[in-house]
Design a protein around this motif. Sequence first.
Motif, PDB file in Angstrom:
ATOM      1  N   ILE A 178       0.856  -1.179   0.000  1.00 25.75           N
ATOM      2  CA  ILE A 178       0.000   0.000   0.000  1.00 25.75           C
ATOM      3  C   ILE A 178       0.897   1.235   0.000  1.00 25.75           C
ATOM      4  N   PRO A 179       0.635   2.179  -0.896  1.00 27.07           N
ATOM      5  CA  PRO A 179       1.508   3.356  -0.968  1.00 27.07           C
ATOM      6  C   PRO A 179       1.421   4.214   0.301  1.00 27.07           C
ATOM      7  N   SER A 180       2.567   4.656   0.746  1.00 33.40           N
ATOM      8  CA  SER A 180       2.648   5.512   1.934  1.00 33.40           C
ATOM      9  C   SER A 180       2.224   6.933   1.575  1.00 33.40           C
ATOM     10  N   PRO A 181       1.922   7.752   2.583  1.00 32.35           N
ATOM     11  CA  PRO A 181       1.615   9.159   2.298  1.00 32.35           C
ATOM     12  C   PRO A 181       2.740   9.855   1.520  1.00 32.35           C
ATOM     13  N   SER A 182       3.987   9.516   1.802  1.00 35.12           N
ATOM     14  CA  SER A 182       5.086  10.174   1.069  1.00 35.12           C
ATOM     15  C   SER A 182       5.112   9.740  -0.398  1.00 35.12           C
ATOM     16  N   VAL A 183       4.810   8.470  -0.668  1.00 34.74           N
ATOM     17  CA  VAL A 183       4.736   7.990  -2.058  1.00 34.74           C
ATOM     18  C   VAL A 183       3.592   8.699  -2.785  1.00 34.74           C
ATOM     19  N   MET A 184       2.446   8.827  -2.112  1.00 32.71           N
ATOM     20  CA  MET A 184       1.297   9.490  -2.729  1.00 32.71           C
ATOM     21  C   MET A 184       1.576  10.981  -2.954  1.00 32.71           C
ATOM     22  N   THR A 185       2.261  11.625  -2.010  1.00 31.90           N
ATOM     23  CA  THR A 185       2.611  13.041  -2.173  1.00 31.90           C
ATOM     24  C   THR A 185       3.537  13.223  -3.371  1.00 31.90           C
ATOM     25  N   GLU A 186       4.498  12.313  -3.507  1.00 28.57           N
ATOM     26  CA  GLU A 186       5.433  12.388  -4.639  1.00 28.57           C
ATOM     27  C   GLU A 186       4.700  12.176  -5.965  1.00 28.57           C
ATOM     28  N   LEU A 187       3.751  11.250  -5.981  1.00 28.13           N
ATOM     29  CA  LEU A 187       2.992  10.945  -7.197  1.00 28.13           C
ATOM     30  C   LEU A 187       2.064  12.094  -7.588  1.00 28.13           C
ATOM     31  N   LEU A 188       1.285  12.557  -6.622  1.00 27.70           N
ATOM     32  CA  LEU A 188       0.239  13.545  -6.903  1.00 27.70           C
ATOM     33  C   LEU A 188       0.729  14.987  -6.843  1.00 27.70           C
ATOM     34  N   GLY A 189       1.736  15.223  -6.027  1.00 31.27           N
ATOM     35  CA  GLY A 189       2.132  16.592  -5.703  1.00 31.27           C
ATOM     36  C   GLY A 189       1.419  16.989  -4.420  1.00 31.27           C
ATOM     37  N   PRO A 190       2.005  17.901  -3.642  1.00 30.97           N
ATOM     38  CA  PRO A 190       1.441  18.246  -2.332  1.00 30.97           C
ATOM     39  C   PRO A 190       0.002  18.742  -2.372  1.00 30.97           C
ATOM     40  N   SER A 191      -0.353  19.613  -3.311  1.00 25.51           N
ATOM     41  CA  SER A 191      -1.707  20.176  -3.300  1.00 25.51           C
ATOM     42  C   SER A 191      -2.750  19.122  -3.668  1.00 25.51           C
TER      43      SER A 191
END
Length: 142
Positions: free
Chosen positions: A5-18
């Motif tokens: 399961i992707p971590s919050p940091s992986v998701m932030t990197e993928l999507l961008g912070p906003s």
Amino acid sequence: MLENIPSPSVMTELLGPSLFEVWQGLCVAIDEKYEMERLWNTGGKNWTYEYKYRRGGKTLCCLYAKKNSVGFMVIFGKDERAKFEDIRETLSAAVCRKYDEAKTYRDGKWVMFEPTSTAEFDDYMKLLAMKRKPNRNKLAKQ
């Protein structure tokens, strides 16, 4: 089903912070109203990840993530399409336009929203309530 399961940091990197904030906000909005099984999956050929809300074998909605993009899919069956028409005047023009542009298949109308802010979340919650009554008891906000 995803093994990792992707971590919050992986998701932030993928999507961008906003957009990660939009993703998190949508998850919180759904979680506040619904007690559901939540399943991570690969996103098929168009998305990196799928995050599905299900209960009793029925899907409420799915969130999708890919580089710099969030997707929010709701599938409307025949009865739900009639309910949509009943509440159409209470929804934003953008939500109605996405609904009208979506293709209708034999198993329903598949509508993919791509939120970039929290502006349409109230409308999204109305759409989900048409599909299934919220099943979390929250005290009414005063």
